[in-house]
Design an enzyme around this catalytic site. Structure first.
Site, PDB file in Angstrom:
ATOM      1  N   LYS A   1     -16.017  -2.145   2.309  1.00 51.92           N
ATOM      2  CA  LYS A   1     -15.318  -2.622   1.115  1.00 51.92           C
ATOM      3  C   LYS A   1     -16.357  -3.346   0.265  1.00 51.92           C
ATOM      4  O   LYS A   1     -16.726  -4.488   0.573  1.00 51.92           O
ATOM      5  CB  LYS A   1     -14.187  -3.579   1.491  1.00 51.92           C
ATOM      6  CG  LYS A   1     -13.087  -2.954   2.340  1.00 51.92           C
ATOM      7  CD  LYS A   1     -12.099  -4.010   2.821  1.00 51.92           C
ATOM      8  CE  LYS A   1     -10.958  -3.391   3.627  1.00 51.92           C
ATOM      9  NZ  LYS A   1     -10.080  -4.415   4.243  1.00 51.92           N
TER      10      LYS A   1
ATOM     11  N   ASP B   1     -13.549  -4.195  10.711  1.00 48.97           N
ATOM     12  CA  ASP B   1     -13.360  -4.618   9.323  1.00 48.97           C
ATOM     13  C   ASP B   1     -13.654  -6.107   9.215  1.00 48.97           C
ATOM     14  O   ASP B   1     -14.731  -6.504   8.778  1.00 48.97           O
ATOM     15  CB  ASP B   1     -11.937  -4.304   8.864  1.00 48.97           C
ATOM     16  CG  ASP B   1     -11.664  -4.752   7.428  1.00 48.97           C
ATOM     17  OD1 ASP B   1     -12.624  -5.082   6.701  1.00 48.97           O
ATOM     18  OD2 ASP B   1     -10.492  -4.785   7.019  1.00 48.97           O
TER      19      ASP B   1
ATOM     20  N   GLU C   1       0.808  -1.217   0.000  1.00 47.76           N
ATOM     21  CA  GLU C   1       0.000   0.000   0.000  1.00 47.76           C
ATOM     22  C   GLU C   1       0.843   1.270   0.000  1.00 47.76           C
ATOM     23  O   GLU C   1       0.332   2.362   0.240  1.00 47.76           O
ATOM     24  CB  GLU C   1      -0.955  -0.016   1.199  1.00 47.76           C
ATOM     25  CG  GLU C   1      -1.964  -1.149   1.127  1.00 47.76           C
ATOM     26  CD  GLU C   1      -2.932  -1.159   2.296  1.00 47.76           C
ATOM     27  OE1 GLU C   1      -2.790  -0.296   3.183  1.00 47.76           O
ATOM     28  OE2 GLU C   1      -3.823  -2.015   2.320  1.00 47.76           O
TER      29      GLU C   1
END
Length: 421
Positions: free
Chosen positions: A332, A307, A201
């Site tokens: 997501k 998450d 990332e």
């Protein structure tokens, strides 16, 4: 009005930012065209939809060509819910194990993009309506550890920055980049042999401890905050499910194991010592109780984010709401398979006081779609990295969206208000 009937669909294999195979779907309307690709995460929650059936991209493509494309033709693409419901019916399972979640989300996003193009409006406006005007604050990974750094850095997966005091999106992005640069200088001081390695990332990947990482990030954020004159917060994504061995949280590089109670006290200590405003997945994906205890303890001063706990799933989120677990949710769309399902999770979150954080994946694509989803869904935060081509694509698109909105554009005030409370 343009004709938004689906006339044809196509699919192909392409590569994501990690060089892994993914799928790209094209949608052809009578008066429009759209294209989208599915991202992929390195650490996936066990309750996410199945990415490819039998982990086979070729099977996913074959199934799309035989079952998905023919069944979607003739539908009105402007009715997103009908298209997404048809995808669920074609699949026939709860987790898209037949056609694959990657195929489902790429198709769902390609359809939405095709309609926006046909209507000659931005995608965010198609998703959120004509009065959409709020921009999300970018949340970026600055120092990487855990699975994202092959276990060679800190045990915690991500050390994050969010410039929630910035008055516009350009300044917020620039501030995050400045923190990223400042951290590099501090890492070289801490380890003169550090060569500037970065992970999936774009975060710095260095052989340092959790405490050193937080000391450096905290110092850099304060320095840049003082220089620019507005508040900059820091946070962590602990990805605790990757640390959990069934009994304890194992911090391999630090040689420490923690019981759930010790983990709770450890996280509370980090929030207090470093003034963290964001803590993601501090406990494993089934520990709703510890999430609730931490949320009750920190109140409004920190976002406690689920998450793996929620996987963008309204049913999982409903349980969290009932038990008081977390006060924010990672969104997501690829975790749940369609834009409609992701939208349902966002609406449920907002109506119950949870902050939605629209997020990239570590294996992402060059598409700017996520920026439009974040704006269209009204998310106060977009987790999109700081640097890297596939990350900057989303951030630069936010700048363009702000310009397109003109004087109506504003930063989402829910975040700043919450942290200043």
């Amino acid at each position: 009005m343009p004709d938004t009937t689906i006339e044809d669909l196509g699919i192909r294999k392409i590569f994501n930012s990690r060089g892994e195979e993914t799928v790209e779907v094209e949608t052809y309307l009578t008066d429009g065209y759209g294209r989208a690709a599915a991202p992929a995460g390195a650490s996936r929650g066990s309750h996410e939809v199945v990415y490819f059936p039998n982990d086979n991209v070729d099977l996913a493509i074959s199934t799309f060509e035989k079952s998905v494309a023919p069944d979607l033709m003739g539908l009105d693409a402007s009715i997103q819910g009908e298209v997404d419901t048809r995808l669920e019916e074609i699949d026939g399972t709860e987790n898209f194990s037949r056609i694959g979640g990657a195929v489902a989300i790429a198709t769902s996003m390609a359809v939405a993009r095709a309609v926006a193009n046909a209507l000659e409006i931005p995608l965010y406006q198609h998703l959120g309506g004509a009065n959409t005007r709020d921009l999300p604050y970018p949340l970026g990974n600055v120092i990487g550890g855990g699975k994202h750094s092959r276990g060679l850095g800190p045990d915690i997966q991500e050390f994050l920055v969010v410039s929630y005091g910035a008055q516009d999106i350009y300044t917020a992005i620039k501030a995050n980049i400045e923190v990223h640069r400042t951290v590099f200088k501090e890492l070289v001081k801490a380890d003169p042999a550090f060569t500037g390695g970065r992970n999936d990332e774009g975060a710095w990947s260095a052989r340092i401890s959790t405490s050193t990482a937080l000391d450096i990030l905290s110092k850099a954020a304060k320095e840049v905050s003082s220089k620019l004159g507005f508040e900059i917060g820091i946070g962590v994504d602990m990805a605790a499910s990757t640390l959990w061995n069934g009994e304890k949280y194992v911090y391999t590089n630090e040689g420490i194991s923690r019981t759930p109670k010790e983990q709770l006290e450890f996280v509370k200590g980090l929030i207090e010592k470093y003034g963290l405003v964001y803590v993601e997945d501090p406990f494993h994906e089934e520990d709703f109780r510890s999430f609730a205890e931490l949320t009750d303890s920190v109140g409004d001063k920190c976002l406690v984010v689920g998450d793996d706990l929620f996987t963008t799933n309204p049913s999982r989120l409903s349980r969290g709401i009932k038990e008081g677990a977390a006060n924010a949710i990672i969104v997501k769309p690829d975790q749940i398979g369609t834009l409609s399902r992701a939208w349902e999770a966002v609406r449920l979150a907002v109506s119950n006081g949870y902050t939605p954080v629209v997020s990239h994946r570590s294996g992402d694509t060059e598409y700017d779609t996520l920026a439009h989803i974040a704006v269209g869904f009204g998310a106060p935060i977009i987790k999109s990295g700081v640097l890297g081509g596939e990350r900057i694509t989303k951030l630069n698109e936010l700048i363009r969206i702000q310009d397109y909105m003109g004087r109506a554009a504003r930063m989402n005030q829910l975040l700043a208000q919450r942290f200043r409370h």
